[in-house]
Design an enzyme around this catalytic site. Structure first.
Site, PDB file in Angstrom:
ATOM      1  N   HIS A 116      50.235  34.857  26.187  1.00  0.00           N
ATOM      2  CA  HIS A 116      49.210  33.765  25.370  1.00  0.00           C
ATOM      3  C   HIS A 116      47.991  34.488  25.014  1.00  0.00           C
ATOM      4  CE1 HIS A 116      52.730  31.284  24.701  1.00  0.00           C
ATOM      5  NE2 HIS A 116      52.341  30.430  25.766  1.00  0.00           N
ATOM      6  N   HIS A 190      50.357  25.261  20.940  1.00  0.00           N
ATOM      7  CA  HIS A 190      51.171  24.651  22.248  1.00  0.00           C
ATOM      8  C   HIS A 190      51.212  23.214  22.570  1.00  0.00           C
ATOM      9  CE1 HIS A 190      53.076  25.557  26.185  1.00  0.00           C
ATOM     10  NE2 HIS A 190      53.265  26.777  25.856  1.00  0.00           N
ATOM     11  N   TYR A 192      52.548  19.807  23.624  1.00  0.00           N
ATOM     12  CA  TYR A 192      53.593  19.228  24.212  1.00  0.00           C
ATOM     13  C   TYR A 192      54.081  17.736  23.886  1.00  0.00           C
ATOM     14  CZ  TYR A 192      53.491  22.580  28.163  1.00  0.00           C
ATOM     15  OH  TYR A 192      52.985  23.809  28.829  1.00  0.00           O
ATOM     16  N   GLU A 324      57.050  25.660  19.619  1.00  0.00           N
ATOM     17  CA  GLU A 324      56.111  26.874  19.304  1.00  0.00           C
ATOM     18  C   GLU A 324      56.505  27.651  18.237  1.00  0.00           C
ATOM     19  OE1 GLU A 324      54.670  28.630  23.089  1.00  0.00           O
ATOM     20  OE2 GLU A 324      55.762  27.181  23.834  1.00  0.00           O
TER      21      GLU A 324
END
Length: 365
Positions: A116, A190, A192, A324
């Site tokens: 990342h 990213h 959630y 993602e």
């Protein structure tokens, strides 16, 4: 819901080093309400109504800036809650790649690999931010200039990411980047998701459909191993909606490697539709479209109870799932994968769209 949306509001959220950090609120009551930080481009919260019209926050986040800063320490097991990821999303094997005959070395922060964007990726930066409203909604435009050599990557990269709540109450995330020297780029968000509400428990009862006939099997370092494989006959077949937890505990070698799902799906050509998720308790239905060729589905396998969320409740394993949209992991070292090279005069562009609705039954892929 249609009609004009107000410009985003701004409030002070804290300080990161010498920089002030702000939180911006997009949307309107009764529809989507999205809160974004200029620190890490973090999507901190997203409120959407359930089947009874009651709003609830359906993404994981920290209540204060301190949570994000502490999670980004070099010694922290970073979980990237809601963050923008760059310069390169996912893993690059050994922290090295060769471009035009020149080898570039990146700092490693995930075993032997770079993950990342490295230990000081785009999720750790304070972005320049400007709110706006126009005929198609209201949004926040974030800009970041990454200098040549930043985290080992060549070229001065100028990145612009726009969060927009459009006139149909969809969240649109658009990405644009240019460079002054050849480089590699792979950007994503990213976030959630927990459609029952953040902090409400695990997402194993959520139903998920992914528009993909193939996925990338992974090695022990969660790098693609060999060629993409057919999902048919495996726990990775989400072409028909299936509860996330239905097969997550099977002794499949790939599930053992990832301690659950943490793999790249190769999205089927011909449609921007990527995935749908549905929570039977709230009735919330999430639909996702993207211009990207891959979708990393991560079932929150490494979330731990020391992460306390915006609602004051801990995030245990499986408290949220990430979808993602991106190019494939380790693409700079895999010429057989869709390319991620960006050269001067070219423009990197992509868009991902999320729509929240309600339904009384599982989604149809």
């Amino acid at each position: 819901m249609t009609g004009s949306l107000p410009e985003p509001t701004r409030e002070f959220f804290g300080r990161a080093g010498d920089a002030d950090v702000h939180r911006y609120t997009l949307g309107r009551p009764g529809g989507l309400t999205v809160r974004v930080l200029d620190y890490g481009g973090v999507l901190q919260s997203l409120e959407a109504p359930d089947r009874d019209g009651r709003p609830g926050n359906v993404v994981l986040g920290f209540p204060t800036l301190d949570g994000y800063v502490a999670n980004n320490r070099p010694d922290a097991a970073r979980v990237f809650l809601g963050a923008l990821i760059g310069r390169f999303a996912n893993r690059i094997a050994g922290g090295t790649f060769t471009l035009d005959g020149v080898q570039h070395r990146l700092p490693v922060n995930n075993g032997k690999n770079s993950l990342h964007g490295g230990p000081e990726g785009f999720d750790t930066r304070v972005w320049s931010a400007a709110g706006f409203a126009d005929a198609d909604g209201a949004g926040l435009r974030l800009t970041l200039v990454s200098p040549d050599g930043d985290q080992g990557y060549p070229g001065r990269l100028t990145t612009e990411v726009t969060y927009r709540v459009d006139s149909r109450d969809r969240l649109r995330i658009t990405y644009r980047a240019t460079t002054d020297a050849p480089t590699v780029v792979n950007l994503t968000n990213h976030t959630y998701w927990n459609l029952a509400g953040e902090g409400s428990g695990d997402v194993h009862e959520h139903w998920l459909a992914i528009n993909a006939s193939r996925f990338c099997p992974a090695d022990e370092g969660l790098l693609p191993a060999g060629d993409p494989a057919a999902v048919e006959g495996t726990p990775f077949d989400f072409r028909t909606a299936t509860p996330i937890g239905a097969r997550i505990g099977e002794p499949d070698p790939q599930l053992v490697i990832g301690q659950g799902y943490d793999h790249n799906w190769v999205l089927d050509d011909g449609s921007p539709f990527a995935a749908r998720a549905w929570d039977p308790a709230s009735g919330r239905l999430l639909t996702m479209w993207t211009t990207e060729p891959g979708l990393q589905f991560y079932s929150g396998n490494y979330l731990t109870a020391d992460l306390v969320g915006t609602g004051g409740r801990p995030y245990h394993r499986g408290a949220g799932f990430a979808l993602e949209a991106q190019h494939f992991p380790d693409s700079p070292n895999r010429p057989d994968f869709p390319g991620t090279v960006l050269r001067p005069g070219e423009v990197y562009q992509q868009e991902t769209v999320f729509e929240l609705a309600t339904a009384d039954h599982p989604p149809v892929a």
